[in-house]
Design an enzyme around this catalytic site. Structure first.
Site: not given
Ligand code: 3HC
Ligand code: NAI
Length: 683
Positions: A62, A101, A104, A124
């Site tokens: 992210a 992310g 992911e 994270e």
């Protein structure tokens, strides 16, 4: 140029992200990915999709710069769900790093192809978060609970080869063939009736029970202590096993939002950017020419010299180490070998690597052997007269253009530089003990240090895996200068009636790995103590005269048993009480709150003075020093960030409250001014 572009290769749609430097999943990237999946769905010519990234890496996560700001649509979970729901198979083509992310997204894809050099991870937790876009639910379904827990809770990425072994990656390919292979793979699977969908898989999580999680918690208790995110990560994976997918995702989201809004994650995100900011030097152009460093000389094979040498040897840089006497040289070199062999015994390096490192080490008693070094680091006794004499000799011997560095802990680097005819070549390189382990390197910029010398040392720090912070010249630089008021107050508190164990406990509870008196016992109470001159004048004299030496003889501020378990020493406490009585200091009961304020507020104040005087470039550099050099707990963000979170007015009020007991304290004008205006250090 949009961040996401698409092009067709026959019946395969290639979706490419180009969002330098690390393809973070910013709003426009998410938007582009969603549009690309919709394009594939709507185009009957497209049979399969490849998601790839341009530049140095696949999505590194992210976009951290978006955190704490109003969310922008589409959210990452929705984009990943759309990828997974695509009726056409989607293949992730991974190079560089697929992190957070980014991994992911790859888990939402039906297939994952990785370049052999790629790394995959969910880091994270290092930002005080958990994977918040389905990662805690999909990863265990793909690789099983234990490997998933290890990845999610430690945050350490794994190499592509291991990822393939645990089923995270479907095929490994040579780096330069990644895209071509991914396209071929996509085409090969395009006509299959069904494709693997991570969120609906159950085979890998079946059979995981409470015992798995209990064992994991137990095995990792020590390294996780104090941090909130790891426990939340474990709970999210528990939910993946115990609940249907949709409920597990809801649990993940709730835990993620709680962490995101908490202080710990703010602190850890601050540190992520602080570490990167520390590499930037005011007034030093990014294109400053650096000097080649092919051979390093070290003076002194003692505690520091040996450890410093290991950094360069491990990085493959030849080292010549100089001592005064053969015995000291032999001892120093033997310790280096012993340390390497201990690493090899733990499986951290191979026997060949040990020999390679040792083969790059030369020992000598003759300064002339330093003549052709590109960098010489002095690590001899901490006395100005000796340092000056040594630098004078180096000046006469070492080739022009070389860097002359001192590892001094406190001394004036400009005064040392003045002992040479080339002060522009002189710099402080302050390593921390054990120097082969500790990450921090304070780089002390003298008044005359040349930009190329500074830039070279910053680059070298990176090469040997250190986190470098630039400091100006002052007594003790950033770190040790701030340690001084803490030590002064710790000693004063003893005189006023606090027990050593109370002082240590307050710091341990705050999150430090060790308190000052444990540290003193570990170092040895008699370091620098001379029995011939001892006359009971200081507390240290009295303790040493009574035979208290610290851990080395099992008696110090604590008594130690054979396994080094400590219990408060009644003998030490009696000596302290007697010493205080003779000094006329009134003993009283002191609260934990006062201990904490007396120890830590003066440190923040010293940090503010360091900023005010321009010794540190920025408050966040101070946080990086204390985190990596002195064990300040990461989840508080470092001393300056911590002060911001409790409020600078709180710090000033605390300093004023205790002012009468801290006569040596000078309150920083910067601190007072920012507190009065309601500002912070890291604003
Ligand atoms: N978001 C925004 N900026 C980022 C970023 C990210 N995720 N990752 C790196 N950057 C920036 C850095 O701040 C730096 O900026 P600067 O040049 O202005 O200082 C620049 O990219 C280059 O970064 P590095 O200096 O760290 O480059 P390296 O090549 O040494 O390392 C890396 C590359 C391994 C990708 C490293 O940057 C890294 O570890 N990044 C963070 C990865 C991460 O934590 N991802 C998870 C994010 S949280 C998440 O995904 C939540 C999700 O679950 C919902
Ligand atoms: P040490 O006493 O373990 O080692 C110093 C070595 O230098 C000795 O082996 C001595 O024989 C040798 N030496 C002395 N004069 C010499 C000369 N003229 N030529 C060649 N060798 C000479 O000391 P330590 O702890 O390694 O400290 C060295 C320096 O590093 C000091 O300036 C100290 O302040 C600094 N430092 C120490 C840290 C620590 O935790 N010990 C941490 C950071 C810096």
């Amino acid at each position: 140029m949009p961040a996401i572009t698409t092009r067709r290769d026959g019946d395969v749609l290639i979706v490419t992200s180009d969002n330098p430097p690390v393809n973070a999943l910013s709003a426009d990237v998410r938007q582009g990915l969603a549009a690309a999946i919709a394009e594939a769905e709507g185009d009957p010519q497209v049979k399969a999709v490849v998601i790839a990234a341009a530049g140095r890496t696949f999505f590194a996560g992210a976009d951290i710069t978006e955190f704490g700001k109003p969310p922008r649509e589409p959210g990452l979970p929705a984009v990943i769900d759309a990828i997974e729901a695509s009726g056409k198979p989607v293949v992730a083509a991974i190079h560089g790093t697929a992190l957070g992310g980014g991994l992911e997204v790859a888990l939402g894809c039906h297939y994952r192809i990785a370049a052999a050099s790629a790394k995959l991870g969910l880091p994270e937790v290092k930002l005080g978060l958990l994977p918040g876009a389905g990662g805690t639910q999909r990863l265990p379904r793909v690789v099983g609970v234990e490997p998933a827990l290890a990845m999610i809770v430690t945050g350490d990425p794994i190499p592509a080869k291991k990822a393939a072994a645990i089923g995270l990656v479907d095929a490994l390919v040579a780096d330069d063939l990644l895209l071509a292979e991914a396209i071929a793979f996509a085409r090969a699977v395009a006509d299959k009736d069904a494709h693997p969908v991570a969120s609906t898989r159950a085979d890998r999580i079946a059979g995981a029970d409470a015992a798995t999680f209990a064992a994991f918690r137990k095995a990792n208790a020590r390294r996780l202590k104090g941090f909130e995110a790891p426990e939340a990560c474990i709970q999210a994976v528990e939910a993946a096993v115990a609940l249907p997918y949709a409920e597990g995702v809801a649990k993940e989201r709730a835990l993620f939002l709680k962490l995101m809004n908490g202080t710990q994650s703010r602190a850890l995100r601050h540190l992520f950017f602080a570490e990167r900011a520390a590499a930037k030097i005011d007034g030093l152009p990014a294109d400053t020419q650096t000097l080649p460093i092919a051979k390093v000389g070290i003076l002194g094979a003692g505690t520091m010299g040996g450890g410093i040498a290991m950094n360069f040897l491990t990085a493959g840089i030849p080292v010549t180490i100089i001592e005064r006497e053969q015995a000291a040289l032999d001892r120093g070199i033997a310790i280096i070998r012993k340390n390497y062999e201990a690493s090899a015994a733990k499986g951290r390096m191979t026997a060949e690597a040990v020999e390679k490192a040792m083969g790059n080490l030369a020992g000598s008693l003759d300064y002339a052997d330093l003549a052709d070094c590109d960098l010489v680091i002095e690590a001899v006794f901490e006395l100005m007269e000796i340092k000056k004499e040594v630098f004078g000799r180096l000046d006469a011997i070492v080739k022009q253009g070389a860097i002359l560095a001192t590892n001094t802990s406190y001394l004036d680097v400009d005064e040392i530089a003045a002992a040479t005819s080339r002060p522009e070549a002189v710099i402080g390189l302050h390593f921390f003990s054990p120097a082969n382990v500790m990450k921090l390197l304070e780089i002390v910029r003298g008044a005359k240090t040349a930009p190329a010398v500074l830039a070279t040392c910053m680059g070298l720090a990176r090469r040997i895996g250190k986190i470098a912070v630039v400091s100006g010249v002052c007594h003790g630089f950033i770190g040790n200068r701030m340690l001084s008021p803490r030590q002064r107050e710790a000693n004063a508190l003893l005189m006023e009636g606090a027990r050593p164990v109370d002082v240590d406990r307050v710091l341990l509870d705050f999150g430090f790995p060790m308190g000052p008196f444990q540290m003193a016992d570990l170092a040895g109470l008699d370091i620098g103590w001379d029995p011939a001159k001892s006359n009971g004048e200081t507390l240290r004299d009295r303790l040493c005269e009574a035979g208290l030496r610290g851990q080395k003889n099992g008696r110090g501020f604590y008594d130690y048993d054979a396994s080094r378990n400590r219990t408060p020493s009644a003998e030490a406490e009696a000596i302290i009480a007697d010493f205080a009585a003779k000094a006329g200091t009134e003993q009283r009961s002191i609260s934990d709150e006062e201990i904490l304020e007396r120890l830590l507020y003066p440190m923040v104040n010293e940090g503010a003075l360091i900023l005010e005087e321009g010794i540190a470039q920025r408050a966040s550099d101070i946080d990086i020093v204390w985190l990596n050099g002195y064990g300040w707990p990461a989840w508080t963000g470092g001393p300056m960030f911590w002060a911001d979170t409790i409020g600078l007015d709180t710090v000033v009020a605390g300093l004023e409250k205790h002012a009468a007991r801290m006569p040596a304290l000078r309150v920083s004008e910067l601190l007072k001014a920012r507190a009065a205006k309601g500002e912070t250090f890291n604003g």
